[in-house]
Design a protein around this motif. Sequence first.
Motif, PDB file in Angstrom:
ATOM      1  N   VAL A 191     -46.212 -47.561 -37.045  1.00 53.00           N
ATOM      2  CA  VAL A 191     -46.195 -47.264 -35.610  1.00 53.00           C
ATOM      3  C   VAL A 191     -45.141 -48.121 -34.910  1.00 53.00           C
ATOM      4  CG1 VAL A 191     -47.544 -47.439 -33.469  1.00 53.00           C
ATOM      5  CG2 VAL A 191     -48.527 -46.341 -35.487  1.00 53.00           C
ATOM      6  N   GLN A 192     -44.998 -49.383 -35.292  1.00 53.58           N
ATOM      7  CA  GLN A 192     -43.962 -50.244 -34.707  1.00 53.58           C
ATOM      8  C   GLN A 192     -42.574 -49.662 -34.967  1.00 53.58           C
ATOM      9  OE1 GLN A 192     -44.499 -54.148 -36.408  1.00 53.58           O
ATOM     10  NE2 GLN A 192     -46.274 -54.605 -35.127  1.00 53.58           N
ATOM     11  N   LYS A 193     -42.337 -49.204 -36.180  1.00 50.78           N
ATOM     12  CA  LYS A 193     -41.030 -48.642 -36.524  1.00 50.78           C
ATOM     13  C   LYS A 193     -40.805 -47.317 -35.793  1.00 50.78           C
ATOM     14  CE  LYS A 193     -40.644 -50.884 -41.014  1.00 50.78           C
ATOM     15  NZ  LYS A 193     -39.266 -51.324 -41.135  1.00 50.78           N
ATOM     16  N   ARG A 194     -41.849 -46.505 -35.717  1.00 51.95           N
ATOM     17  CA  ARG A 194     -41.757 -45.228 -34.999  1.00 51.95           C
ATOM     18  C   ARG A 194     -41.488 -45.484 -33.516  1.00 51.95           C
ATOM     19  NH1 ARG A 194     -47.153 -42.157 -35.286  1.00 51.95           N
ATOM     20  NH2 ARG A 194     -47.517 -43.535 -33.524  1.00 51.95           N
ATOM     21  N   ASP A 195     -42.165 -46.496 -32.958  1.00 58.26           N
ATOM     22  CA  ASP A 195     -41.940 -46.851 -31.556  1.00 58.26           C
ATOM     23  C   ASP A 195     -40.518 -47.348 -31.333  1.00 58.26           C
ATOM     24  OD1 ASP A 195     -44.546 -46.139 -30.949  1.00 58.26           O
ATOM     25  OD2 ASP A 195     -45.269 -48.205 -30.742  1.00 58.26           O
ATOM     26  N   GLN A 196     -39.964 -48.111 -32.282  1.00 57.18           N
ATOM     27  CA  GLN A 196     -38.590 -48.583 -32.148  1.00 57.18           C
ATOM     28  C   GLN A 196     -37.621 -47.411 -32.107  1.00 57.18           C
ATOM     29  OE1 GLN A 196     -37.464 -51.837 -31.586  1.00 57.18           O
ATOM     30  NE2 GLN A 196     -35.758 -50.534 -30.993  1.00 57.18           N
ATOM     31  N   PHE A 197     -37.864 -46.410 -32.941  1.00 61.32           N
ATOM     32  CA  PHE A 197     -37.027 -45.207 -32.946  1.00 61.32           C
ATOM     33  C   PHE A 197     -37.074 -44.547 -31.565  1.00 61.32           C
ATOM     34  CE2 PHE A 197     -35.770 -40.892 -33.840  1.00 61.32           C
ATOM     35  CZ  PHE A 197     -34.772 -41.045 -34.788  1.00 61.32           C
ATOM     36  N   ARG A 198     -38.283 -44.428 -31.003  1.00 54.33           N
ATOM     37  CA  ARG A 198     -38.458 -43.821 -29.681  1.00 54.33           C
ATOM     38  C   ARG A 198     -37.772 -44.660 -28.609  1.00 54.33           C
ATOM     39  NH1 ARG A 198     -41.675 -45.472 -25.936  1.00 54.33           N
ATOM     40  NH2 ARG A 198     -43.087 -46.526 -27.370  1.00 54.33           N
ATOM     41  N   LEU A 199     -37.970 -45.976 -28.656  1.00 52.60           N
ATOM     42  CA  LEU A 199     -37.361 -46.852 -27.658  1.00 52.60           C
ATOM     43  C   LEU A 199     -35.837 -46.778 -27.696  1.00 52.60           C
ATOM     44  CD1 LEU A 199     -39.726 -49.935 -28.006  1.00 52.60           C
ATOM     45  CD2 LEU A 199     -39.578 -48.357 -26.045  1.00 52.60           C
ATOM     46  N   ASN A 200     -35.280 -46.611 -28.883  1.00 51.99           N
ATOM     47  CA  ASN A 200     -33.825 -46.467 -28.999  1.00 51.99           C
ATOM     48  C   ASN A 200     -33.343 -45.199 -28.294  1.00 51.99           C
ATOM     49  OD1 ASN A 200     -33.762 -48.808 -30.521  1.00 51.99           O
ATOM     50  ND2 ASN A 200     -33.587 -47.751 -32.480  1.00 51.99           N
ATOM     51  N   ILE A 201     -34.107 -44.127 -28.404  1.00 53.39           N
ATOM     52  CA  ILE A 201     -33.735 -42.893 -27.714  1.00 53.39           C
ATOM     53  C   ILE A 201     -33.898 -43.066 -26.210  1.00 53.39           C
ATOM     54  CG2 ILE A 201     -34.303 -40.448 -27.362  1.00 53.39           C
ATOM     55  CD1 ILE A 201     -35.004 -40.326 -30.365  1.00 53.39           C
ATOM     56  N   GLU A 202     -34.984 -43.706 -25.799  1.00 46.40           N
ATOM     57  CA  GLU A 202     -35.178 -43.983 -24.371  1.00 46.40           C
ATOM     58  C   GLU A 202     -33.981 -44.746 -23.809  1.00 46.40           C
ATOM     59  OE1 GLU A 202     -38.813 -45.823 -22.927  1.00 46.40           O
ATOM     60  OE2 GLU A 202     -39.943 -44.763 -24.479  1.00 46.40           O
ATOM     61  N   GLU A 203     -33.552 -45.774 -24.528  1.00 44.75           N
ATOM     62  CA  GLU A 203     -32.414 -46.580 -24.066  1.00 44.75           C
ATOM     63  C   GLU A 203     -31.145 -45.730 -23.984  1.00 44.75           C
ATOM     64  OE1 GLU A 203     -30.258 -49.515 -22.463  1.00 44.75           O
ATOM     65  OE2 GLU A 203     -32.430 -49.470 -22.683  1.00 44.75           O
ATOM     66  N   LEU A 204     -30.948 -44.852 -24.944  1.00 45.60           N
ATOM     67  CA  LEU A 204     -29.781 -43.959 -24.920  1.00 45.60           C
ATOM     68  C   LEU A 204     -29.821 -43.056 -23.690  1.00 45.60           C
ATOM     69  CD1 LEU A 204     -27.260 -42.683 -26.252  1.00 45.60           C
ATOM     70  CD2 LEU A 204     -28.838 -41.195 -27.521  1.00 45.60           C
ATOM     71  N   ILE A 205     -30.964 -42.464 -23.404  1.00 43.44           N
ATOM     72  CA  ILE A 205     -31.098 -41.592 -22.233  1.00 43.44           C
ATOM     73  C   ILE A 205     -30.899 -42.419 -20.954  1.00 43.44           C
ATOM     74  CG2 ILE A 205     -32.642 -40.054 -20.937  1.00 43.44           C
ATOM     75  CD1 ILE A 205     -31.775 -38.866 -23.613  1.00 43.44           C
ATOM     76  N   ARG A 206     -31.508 -43.586 -20.895  1.00 44.73           N
ATOM     77  CA  ARG A 206     -31.368 -44.464 -19.723  1.00 44.73           C
ATOM     78  C   ARG A 206     -29.886 -44.821 -19.500  1.00 44.73           C
ATOM     79  NH1 ARG A 206     -35.027 -47.544 -21.126  1.00 44.73           N
ATOM     80  NH2 ARG A 206     -36.680 -46.648 -19.887  1.00 44.73           N
ATOM     81  N   THR A 207     -29.186 -45.147 -20.581  1.00 43.65           N
ATOM     82  CA  THR A 207     -27.753 -45.462 -20.464  1.00 43.65           C
ATOM     83  C   THR A 207     -26.984 -44.248 -19.962  1.00 43.65           C
ATOM     84  OG1 THR A 207     -27.913 -47.104 -22.222  1.00 43.65           O
ATOM     85  CG2 THR A 207     -25.705 -46.233 -21.753  1.00 43.65           C
ATOM     86  N   GLY A 208     -27.325 -43.065 -20.461  1.00 41.21           N
ATOM     87  CA  GLY A 208     -26.674 -41.835 -19.989  1.00 41.21           C
ATOM     88  C   GLY A 208     -26.923 -41.570 -18.523  1.00 41.21           C
ATOM     89  N   VAL A 209     -28.114 -41.911 -18.043  1.00 40.48           N
ATOM     90  CA  VAL A 209     -28.420 -41.781 -16.615  1.00 40.48           C
ATOM     91  C   VAL A 209     -27.575 -42.777 -15.827  1.00 40.48           C
ATOM     92  CG1 VAL A 209     -30.200 -42.170 -14.854  1.00 40.48           C
ATOM     93  CG2 VAL A 209     -30.753 -40.845 -16.920  1.00 40.48           C
ATOM     94  N   GLU A 210     -27.552 -44.030 -16.297  1.00 37.71           N
ATOM     95  CA  GLU A 210     -26.825 -45.092 -15.584  1.00 37.71           C
ATOM     96  C   GLU A 210     -25.324 -44.843 -15.521  1.00 37.71           C
ATOM     97  OE1 GLU A 210     -28.075 -48.630 -17.666  1.00 37.71           O
ATOM     98  OE2 GLU A 210     -30.090 -48.552 -16.766  1.00 37.71           O
ATOM     99  N   ASN A 211     -24.759 -44.245 -16.577  1.00 34.90           N
ATOM    100  CA  ASN A 211     -23.310 -44.022 -16.552  1.00 34.90           C
ATOM    101  C   ASN A 211     -22.929 -42.645 -16.011  1.00 34.90           C
ATOM    102  OD1 ASN A 211     -23.425 -42.121 -18.653  1.00 34.90           O
ATOM    103  ND2 ASN A 211     -22.849 -43.583 -20.227  1.00 34.90           N
ATOM    104  N   GLY A 212     -23.912 -41.907 -15.518  1.00 32.31           N
ATOM    105  CA  GLY A 212     -23.629 -40.633 -14.856  1.00 32.31           C
ATOM    106  C   GLY A 212     -23.529 -39.423 -15.772  1.00 32.31           C
ATOM    107  N   GLU A 213     -23.816 -39.568 -17.048  1.00 33.47           N
ATOM    108  CA  GLU A 213     -23.792 -38.416 -17.951  1.00 33.47           C
ATOM    109  C   GLU A 213     -25.011 -37.518 -17.760  1.00 33.47           C
ATOM    110  OE1 GLU A 213     -22.558 -38.630 -22.197  1.00 33.47           O
ATOM    111  OE2 GLU A 213     -22.404 -40.782 -21.758  1.00 33.47           O
ATOM    112  N   PHE A 214     -26.134 -38.130 -17.434  1.00 26.91           N
ATOM    113  CA  PHE A 214     -27.382 -37.395 -17.257  1.00 26.91           C
ATOM    114  C   PHE A 214     -27.865 -37.575 -15.818  1.00 26.91           C
ATOM    115  CE2 PHE A 214     -28.034 -38.792 -21.894  1.00 26.91           C
ATOM    116  CZ  PHE A 214     -27.324 -37.707 -22.396  1.00 26.91           C
ATOM    117  N   ARG A 215     -28.665 -36.652 -15.351  1.00 22.44           N
ATOM    118  CA  ARG A 215     -29.147 -36.654 -13.968  1.00 22.44           C
ATOM    119  C   ARG A 215     -29.908 -37.948 -13.648  1.00 22.44           C
ATOM    120  NH1 ARG A 215     -31.765 -31.292 -14.675  1.00 22.44           N
ATOM    121  NH2 ARG A 215     -33.622 -32.467 -14.111  1.00 22.44           N
TER     122      ARG A 215
END
Length: 188
Positions: free
Chosen positions: A115-139
Motif C-alpha cells: 500500500v505504501q508503494k501503491r500510494d507513492q505511485f499515486r502521489l507521484n501522479i498527483e504531483e505531476l498533475i499539480r505541476t501541470g496546473v501550476e505551470n499552466g498546462e492543465f486547468r
Amino acid sequence: MKEKITAQSIRLFEKKGFTETSIQDVVDSLGVTKGTFYYYFSSKEELLMDIHLGYIDGLLLYQEQILKDASKSCKEKLFEIVTMLITSISSQGAAAKIFFREINNLNSEHVELIVQKRDQFRLNIEELIRTGVENGEFRPELDVLIITMAILGITNWSYQWFNPSGRVTDREVAEIFVEMILKGIQVN
C-alpha cells in the motif's frame, strides 16, 4: 529456477486463484519437488509478496524515469505513464491481475508495504498533475486528487477487459485514455 517457479505460479494463481492453488500444484506443474520450492520461498505467501513487489517496483522504477525526464512536458509525462500502465497489462497481465485481486492474501505487514508503494505511485501522479496546473498546462480549478484517482481507475481496471491481441493495441488504448483525460483537463 526461482523465475520459473514465479512465472508458473503467476499462471496458476491467475487461473485458479491464490487460495485454490497449492504448493503441490506449483511443483507438480514444473516437475520439481517441494524442496525446490522451499529453497527459494519460505511459503506461498512469500511467493505472492515477491510477485506483488516485482509488479509495483517495476512500475515505480519506470514512473521515476518518466518523471525525471526534463525534456518532456507534464502532458507528455502523463501520456508516458498511462502508456506504461496499459503496456504493463499487455506484458504482465497475469501479474497485474494478481496484484489487484490477491492483495488480501498477504499478511498485514506485507499489505502495508504494498500500500505504501501503491500510494507513492499515486502521489507521484498527483504531483505531476499539480505541476501541470501550476505551470499552466492543465486547468487551474482541477481537483488534483480526483483527477489522479480517475486516471488510476481507468488504467488499473483495464486489466479486467483489455485483450493485448484484440483489435486495439496497448498504445492505442493509452492514446484513447490520454486524449479523453486531456480533453477534460488541458488548457486550450
